[in-house]
Design an enzyme around this catalytic site. Sequence first.
Site, PDB file in Angstrom:
ATOM      1  N   ASN A   9      45.342  52.052  44.039  1.00 32.12           N
ATOM      2  CA  ASN A   9      43.834  51.600  43.965  1.00 32.12           C
ATOM      3  C   ASN A   9      43.075  52.777  42.998  1.00 32.12           C
ATOM      4  O   ASN A   9      43.067  53.806  43.527  1.00 32.12           O
ATOM      5  CB  ASN A   9      42.918  51.472  45.268  1.00 32.12           C
ATOM      6  CG  ASN A   9      41.457  51.179  45.001  1.00 32.12           C
ATOM      7  OD1 ASN A   9      41.106  50.923  44.043  1.00 32.12           O
ATOM      8  ND2 ASN A   9      40.845  51.368  46.422  1.00 32.12           N
ATOM      9  N   HIS A  97      37.340  46.743  50.700  1.00 34.97           N
ATOM     10  CA  HIS A  97      37.653  48.514  50.724  1.00 34.97           C
ATOM     11  C   HIS A  97      36.302  48.996  51.205  1.00 34.97           C
ATOM     12  O   HIS A  97      35.053  48.418  51.078  1.00 34.97           O
ATOM     13  CB  HIS A  97      37.496  48.730  49.266  1.00 34.97           C
ATOM     14  CG  HIS A  97      38.123  50.206  49.384  1.00 34.97           C
ATOM     15  ND1 HIS A  97      37.632  51.315  49.480  1.00 34.97           N
ATOM     16  CD2 HIS A  97      39.495  50.775  49.320  1.00 34.97           C
ATOM     17  CE1 HIS A  97      38.147  52.599  49.528  1.00 34.97           C
ATOM     18  NE2 HIS A  97      39.505  51.908  49.347  1.00 34.97           N
ATOM     19  N   GLU A  99      34.658  51.607  50.842  1.00 37.39           N
ATOM     20  CA  GLU A  99      33.716  51.887  49.647  1.00 37.39           C
ATOM     21  C   GLU A  99      32.975  50.988  48.942  1.00 37.39           C
ATOM     22  O   GLU A  99      31.738  50.798  48.925  1.00 37.39           O
ATOM     23  CB  GLU A  99      34.397  52.612  48.542  1.00 37.39           C
ATOM     24  CG  GLU A  99      34.850  54.208  48.835  1.00 37.39           C
ATOM     25  CD  GLU A  99      36.231  54.411  48.024  1.00 37.39           C
ATOM     26  OE1 GLU A  99      36.354  53.892  46.888  1.00 37.39           O
ATOM     27  OE2 GLU A  99      36.916  55.142  48.430  1.00 37.39           O
TER      28      GLU A  99
END
Length: 252
Positions: A9, A97, A99
């Site tokens: 990622n 994710h 984030e």
Amino acid sequence: MRTKIVAGNWKMNKNEEESNQLIKAIQNEISTVNLSNTRVIVCPPFVNLSAASKTAKDSKIEVAAQNMHEAKNGAYTGEISADMLNSLGVSTVIIGHSERREYFNETDEVLSAKLKAVLENNMEAIFCFGEKLSERKTDNHLLEVGNQLRNTLFDLKAEDFKNIILAYEPVWAIGTGETASPEQAQEMHSFVRNVVAKNFGDEVANNISILYGGSVKPSNAKEIFSQKDVDGGLIGGASLNANDFAAIIKAI
Ligand code: 13P
């Protein structure tokens, strides 16, 4: 046999030229590695996906996206649809994710809609979940992850899981240099596999790949990957360096 997966990622890193260079360097590093039953995936930022797909064509590297909007199309400034990704030949996408959850307010409800959009468009999701440090410290990590899974996966059908890769990413281990111990990773992966088995049956649970993410690096990859229920990794920082990413791939 479950498919092993090492996915990088890249987050918000690398411009187009750097992205192409990194893909070529990874290709070079793994050209002689036997990758039977193992997938290698890189997830560059949206703007580099088109070029990255061309660079990675006919190689051992697949290109995936980091996010996707759940709507088919419309007035969602700055967003990217399933159709747009598909039209580039990108059919795998990271969803959920931490984030995205933290900085972009992606709730379980939003993520559930995104997952459904991925599946309806015949795409594949790398679905992330994980507990925060406070939840780990208070021994609520299994409870929290169980809740995240219930809110996002439980209304899916067993057959949907053919197109889902799960990724356990403890938030406290992301980008911190602190990794879950192999035992902590195994405990969670085994818990998640049991949750899947209970709700969707043993076959689904035995076939689904569950990745670990959070400060995986060449020095700790082998130990983490050797755990029974860890089927690979979702790598952040170390995936930005071809040598390190290749070393992690070789550790699988
Ligand atoms: P790091 O490997 O940099 O900790 O990031 C993990 C991650 O967030 C992968 O999605």
